[in-house]
Motif scaffolding. Sequence first.
Motif, PDB file in Angstrom:
ATOM      1  N   MET A 136       0.460  -1.593   0.045  1.00  0.00           N
ATOM      2  CA  MET A 136      -0.038  -0.148  -0.045  1.00  0.00           C
ATOM      3  C   MET A 136       0.635   1.091  -0.443  1.00  0.00           C
ATOM      4  O   MET A 136       0.331   1.854  -0.123  1.00  0.00           O
ATOM      5  CB  MET A 136      -1.190   0.363   0.928  1.00  0.00           C
ATOM      6  N   LEU A 137       2.220   1.332   0.598  1.00  0.00           N
ATOM      7  CA  LEU A 137       2.555   2.242   0.601  1.00  0.00           C
ATOM      8  C   LEU A 137       3.269   3.071  -0.888  1.00  0.00           C
ATOM      9  O   LEU A 137       3.836   4.072  -1.787  1.00  0.00           O
ATOM     10  CB  LEU A 137       4.393   1.978   0.853  1.00  0.00           C
ATOM     11  N   VAL A 138       3.549   1.432  -1.900  1.00  0.00           N
ATOM     12  CA  VAL A 138       3.834   2.027  -3.957  1.00  0.00           C
ATOM     13  C   VAL A 138       2.667   2.861  -4.217  1.00  0.00           C
ATOM     14  O   VAL A 138       2.462   4.620  -4.878  1.00  0.00           O
ATOM     15  CB  VAL A 138       2.988   0.763  -4.484  1.00  0.00           C
ATOM     16  N   PRO A 139       0.838   2.668  -3.060  1.00  0.00           N
ATOM     17  CA  PRO A 139      -0.050   3.849  -4.596  1.00  0.00           C
ATOM     18  C   PRO A 139      -0.055   4.864  -2.904  1.00  0.00           C
ATOM     19  O   PRO A 139      -0.335   5.649  -3.833  1.00  0.00           O
ATOM     20  CB  PRO A 139      -1.490   2.991  -4.612  1.00  0.00           C
ATOM     21  N   ALA A 140       0.356   5.026  -2.107  1.00  0.00           N
ATOM     22  CA  ALA A 140       0.500   5.899  -0.984  1.00  0.00           C
ATOM     23  C   ALA A 140       1.883   7.291  -1.979  1.00  0.00           C
ATOM     24  O   ALA A 140       1.400   8.230  -1.808  1.00  0.00           O
ATOM     25  CB  ALA A 140       1.076   5.578   0.119  1.00  0.00           C
ATOM     26  N   LEU A 141       2.956   6.228  -2.368  1.00  0.00           N
ATOM     27  CA  LEU A 141       4.110   7.595  -2.791  1.00  0.00           C
ATOM     28  C   LEU A 141       3.354   8.443  -3.624  1.00  0.00           C
ATOM     29  O   LEU A 141       3.509   9.505  -4.062  1.00  0.00           O
ATOM     30  CB  LEU A 141       4.817   6.393  -3.128  1.00  0.00           C
ATOM     31  N   HIS A 142       2.608   7.204  -5.079  1.00  0.00           N
ATOM     32  CA  HIS A 142       2.139   7.879  -6.501  1.00  0.00           C
ATOM     33  C   HIS A 142       1.238   8.921  -6.238  1.00  0.00           C
ATOM     34  O   HIS A 142       0.960   9.548  -6.613  1.00  0.00           O
ATOM     35  CB  HIS A 142       1.372   6.357  -7.303  1.00  0.00           C
ATOM     36  N   GLY A 143       0.669   8.288  -5.126  1.00  0.00           N
ATOM     37  CA  GLY A 143      -0.971   9.878  -5.253  1.00  0.00           C
ATOM     38  C   GLY A 143      -0.325  10.882  -4.324  1.00  0.00           C
ATOM     39  O   GLY A 143      -0.469  11.658  -4.516  1.00  0.00           O
ATOM     40  N   GLY A 144       0.300  10.848  -3.603  1.00  0.00           N
ATOM     41  CA  GLY A 144       1.906  12.058  -3.146  1.00  0.00           C
ATOM     42  C   GLY A 144       2.546  12.774  -4.725  1.00  0.00           C
ATOM     43  O   GLY A 144       2.327  13.930  -4.513  1.00  0.00           O
TER      44      GLY A 144
ATOM     45  N   ALA B  91       0.710  12.582  -7.649  1.00  0.00           N
ATOM     46  CA  ALA B  91       0.484  12.455  -8.290  1.00  0.00           C
ATOM     47  C   ALA B  91      -0.579  14.071  -8.081  1.00  0.00           C
ATOM     48  O   ALA B  91      -1.557  14.274  -8.411  1.00  0.00           O
ATOM     49  CB  ALA B  91      -0.340  11.324  -8.703  1.00  0.00           C
ATOM     50  N   ARG B  92      -0.303  13.874  -6.456  1.00  0.00           N
ATOM     51  CA  ARG B  92      -1.110  15.216  -6.336  1.00  0.00           C
ATOM     52  C   ARG B  92      -2.395  14.531  -5.345  1.00  0.00           C
ATOM     53  O   ARG B  92      -3.427  15.179  -5.466  1.00  0.00           O
ATOM     54  CB  ARG B  92      -0.972  16.908  -7.091  1.00  0.00           C
ATOM     55  N   ASN B  93      -2.819  13.550  -5.354  1.00  0.00           N
ATOM     56  CA  ASN B  93      -4.196  13.064  -5.107  1.00  0.00           C
ATOM     57  C   ASN B  93      -4.309  12.833  -3.328  1.00  0.00           C
ATOM     58  O   ASN B  93      -3.576  11.226  -3.267  1.00  0.00           O
ATOM     59  CB  ASN B  93      -4.766  11.935  -5.537  1.00  0.00           C
ATOM     60  N   LEU B  94      -3.609  13.486  -3.149  1.00  0.00           N
ATOM     61  CA  LEU B  94      -3.319  13.745  -1.647  1.00  0.00           C
ATOM     62  C   LEU B  94      -4.361  12.901   0.101  1.00  0.00           C
ATOM     63  O   LEU B  94      -4.257  12.167   0.348  1.00  0.00           O
ATOM     64  CB  LEU B  94      -2.804  15.951  -0.761  1.00  0.00           C
ATOM     65  N   ASP B  95      -5.498  12.647  -1.024  1.00  0.00           N
ATOM     66  CA  ASP B  95      -5.824  12.529   0.654  1.00  0.00           C
ATOM     67  C   ASP B  95      -6.618  10.955   0.004  1.00  0.00           C
ATOM     68  O   ASP B  95      -6.241  10.309   1.026  1.00  0.00           O
ATOM     69  CB  ASP B  95      -7.843  12.631  -0.026  1.00  0.00           C
ATOM     70  N   THR B  96      -6.075  10.620  -0.741  1.00  0.00           N
ATOM     71  CA  THR B  96      -5.563   9.537  -1.574  1.00  0.00           C
ATOM     72  C   THR B  96      -5.245   8.508  -0.433  1.00  0.00           C
ATOM     73  O   THR B  96      -4.876   6.946  -0.523  1.00  0.00           O
ATOM     74  CB  THR B  96      -5.842   8.972  -3.532  1.00  0.00           C
ATOM     75  N   ALA B  97      -3.663   9.179  -1.491  1.00  0.00           N
ATOM     76  CA  ALA B  97      -2.605   9.333  -0.256  1.00  0.00           C
ATOM     77  C   ALA B  97      -2.432   8.739   1.214  1.00  0.00           C
ATOM     78  O   ALA B  97      -2.340   8.153   1.463  1.00  0.00           O
ATOM     79  CB  ALA B  97      -1.508   9.666  -1.069  1.00  0.00           C
ATOM     80  N   ARG B  98      -3.099   9.804   1.523  1.00  0.00           N
ATOM     81  CA  ARG B  98      -3.558   9.325   2.814  1.00  0.00           C
ATOM     82  C   ARG B  98      -3.617   8.528   4.104  1.00  0.00           C
ATOM     83  O   ARG B  98      -3.207   7.627   4.970  1.00  0.00           O
ATOM     84  CB  ARG B  98      -3.977  10.965   3.648  1.00  0.00           C
TER      85      ARG B  98
ATOM     86  N   GLU C 144     -11.686   4.894   1.054  1.00  0.00           N
ATOM     87  CA  GLU C 144     -12.206   5.399   2.062  1.00  0.00           C
ATOM     88  C   GLU C 144     -11.226   7.193   0.364  1.00  0.00           C
ATOM     89  O   GLU C 144     -11.882   8.034   0.831  1.00  0.00           O
ATOM     90  CB  GLU C 144     -11.089   5.741   2.710  1.00  0.00           C
ATOM     91  N   GLY C 145     -10.547   5.936   0.021  1.00  0.00           N
ATOM     92  CA  GLY C 145     -10.335   7.301  -1.213  1.00  0.00           C
ATOM     93  C   GLY C 145     -11.151   7.458  -1.798  1.00  0.00           C
ATOM     94  O   GLY C 145     -10.961   9.093  -2.965  1.00  0.00           O
ATOM     95  N   LEU C 146     -12.444   6.892  -2.611  1.00  0.00           N
ATOM     96  CA  LEU C 146     -13.441   7.101  -3.745  1.00  0.00           C
ATOM     97  C   LEU C 146     -14.528   7.930  -2.628  1.00  0.00           C
ATOM     98  O   LEU C 146     -14.019   8.720  -3.447  1.00  0.00           O
ATOM     99  CB  LEU C 146     -13.610   5.722  -3.801  1.00  0.00           C
ATOM    100  N   GLY C 147     -14.489   7.470  -2.052  1.00  0.00           N
ATOM    101  CA  GLY C 147     -15.258   8.328  -0.933  1.00  0.00           C
ATOM    102  C   GLY C 147     -17.179   8.743  -1.992  1.00  0.00           C
ATOM    103  O   GLY C 147     -17.827   8.723  -1.071  1.00  0.00           O
TER     104      GLY C 147
ATOM    105  N   ASN D  56      -9.309   7.961  -9.548  1.00  0.00           N
ATOM    106  CA  ASN D  56      -7.880   8.697 -10.116  1.00  0.00           C
ATOM    107  C   ASN D  56      -7.103   8.163 -10.485  1.00  0.00           C
ATOM    108  O   ASN D  56      -7.000   6.533 -10.110  1.00  0.00           O
ATOM    109  CB  ASN D  56      -7.549   9.720  -9.076  1.00  0.00           C
ATOM    110  N   SER D  57      -6.538   8.423 -10.830  1.00  0.00           N
ATOM    111  CA  SER D  57      -4.797   7.453 -11.319  1.00  0.00           C
ATOM    112  C   SER D  57      -4.075   6.763 -10.349  1.00  0.00           C
ATOM    113  O   SER D  57      -3.709   5.174 -10.982  1.00  0.00           O
ATOM    114  CB  SER D  57      -3.509   8.029 -12.055  1.00  0.00           C
ATOM    115  N   THR D  58      -4.412   7.283  -8.944  1.00  0.00           N
ATOM    116  CA  THR D  58      -4.076   6.471  -7.344  1.00  0.00           C
ATOM    117  C   THR D  58      -4.353   4.811  -7.194  1.00  0.00           C
ATOM    118  O   THR D  58      -4.190   3.814  -7.172  1.00  0.00           O
ATOM    119  CB  THR D  58      -3.926   7.417  -6.497  1.00  0.00           C
ATOM    120  N   LEU D  59      -6.426   5.484  -7.626  1.00  0.00           N
ATOM    121  CA  LEU D  59      -6.878   4.322  -7.037  1.00  0.00           C
ATOM    122  C   LEU D  59      -6.923   3.498  -8.824  1.00  0.00           C
ATOM    123  O   LEU D  59      -7.168   2.075  -8.564  1.00  0.00           O
ATOM    124  CB  LEU D  59      -8.262   4.490  -7.615  1.00  0.00           C
ATOM    125  N   HIS D  60      -5.984   3.915  -9.725  1.00  0.00           N
ATOM    126  CA  HIS D  60      -6.773   2.777 -11.057  1.00  0.00           C
ATOM    127  C   HIS D  60      -5.218   1.729 -10.606  1.00  0.00           C
ATOM    128  O   HIS D  60      -4.899   0.455 -10.991  1.00  0.00           O
ATOM    129  CB  HIS D  60      -6.453   3.351 -12.004  1.00  0.00           C
TER     130      HIS D  60
END
Length: 518
Positions: free
Chosen positions: A35-43, A45-52, A105-108, A138-142
């Motif tokens: 899960m750290l991989v999409p967390a880093l990608h979200g950061g 890609a500026r998908n900060l809520d999803t990254a958190r 949680e990331g999609l909401g 978003n790209s992180t969820l994909h």
Amino acid sequence: MSQAPHTNKQRSGAFVQLMELPLFLLIFGVASVSMLVPALHGGVARNLDTARMFFYCAILGLTIFTLIAIAHAGRRQRNGALGSLMSLFATFVFLPAFLAIPFFEGLGTTTFLNAYVEMVSAVTTTGATLFEQPERLNSTLHLWRAQVGWMGGAVMWIAASAILAPLNLGGFEVTAQAEPGQREARSSLIDRADPRERLLRVTGALLPIYIGLTVLLWVLLMISGDASLVALSHAMSVMATSGISPVGGAEFARSGATGEALMLLFMFFALSRLTFSSDTITATQGGLRTDPEFRLGIVLIVGVPLILFLRHWLGALDVAAEDDLEQAWRALWGSVFTVMSFLTTTGFASADWAQTQAWSGLETPGLILMGLALIGGGVATTAGGVKLLRVFALYLNGLREMERLVHPSSVSGAGSETRRLQRNGAFIAWIFFMLFALTLAVLTVLLALLGVSFEDALVLSIAGLSTTGPLTTFAADTPISLVQLSPYAKAVFCAAMVLGRLETLAIIALLTPDLWRD
């Protein structure tokens, strides 16, 4: 300098204690770290809520893993066949509930049940999605969807040799000289090692190949023109045969026919395990040249497109505008790629598939695609379906029965084609086929009782049991909207996907008394 041996010994001891943990707990720990991989990608890609969300879930998962690991410290785990098979079952049933938390949680904007179904579909490499519009995610969820599918494919690559082969399941029952669900003879080389040692050996041998092939295809697709995320997702999907795409399918990728050709080459790894390994009892001395799975797959890949192509003239279709070489080539290529994709249960359709339908005059050739998905790929690969080796066993048995009608007193010779099959291989393959057909009938009836039309219920059942999710889009007259299914229908569809990934024989094997006595 004097402390170095002691430090290495401590590290070795810690590693041994780690490997003594239950297999499902180890998979849970790996999923948490991933899960750290999409967390880093979200950061990035500026998908900060999803990254958190992914970062918090990774910390939560690692905390749970550490606490349970401490509780198990010093305990000698039972490493029998039942534990490994139960861990595999839990990976496809219970792990998606944890994987769905950051997605939800990331999609909401969806329910947790929808997120769970999405994760079951990904981890079983089915690839059916409840989110028909790619832009909704978003790209992180994909990336997470493709990553989960890729990890599910890696689990099956490793489990086939380390777990299913010793139990003669997953297609090995056709070749092994033992009953399905029973362990091989103690003299067998594959059974001499401790289950954990075998798991480590298989992981060390196959995981670098799996990762290397994925990276290679990723780079080649980027060179062909795809964006980095699209190329990575499609590379993961091809190797795992999940059919997950962040743009709605391979037909929408910018790499075009070049990208499709590259993906088709890598789909060959799902036709036979001999394309990447000879670590199981399915290996033959002649390699791919004498491998019945690979040869049968080639026959289907060549034969079905030719039939669709020649139907243009056999059906006397009046489409003179399409009677030119370019249109003919596009129609032929579209059928070759799509047939290969659905035979390996990947489920990508070519950008020229619409041209193939117009050329052949078959507007909705759903039965052909469902038939290919039901046949499936090779034994011990990431592909689902009945498997080519079982189909080959039934084919040989049919030939033998027709031969006996002409020559009742004839004696069958043990030719090179039958060396991979045991004496009762066709009988066992027929039992599996009947179990598969009965399961398909039960699931179809259940879905119909829950308000799904009969045609859609049949497509959903085949899509789940063959782990070919894109059938819900291409096999029916109109695409099936999974999100509109009732909660109970979604639960049945989840059960179909798990049954398709583990196979009915493996579920029955969990009830075998000998495994509980181990």
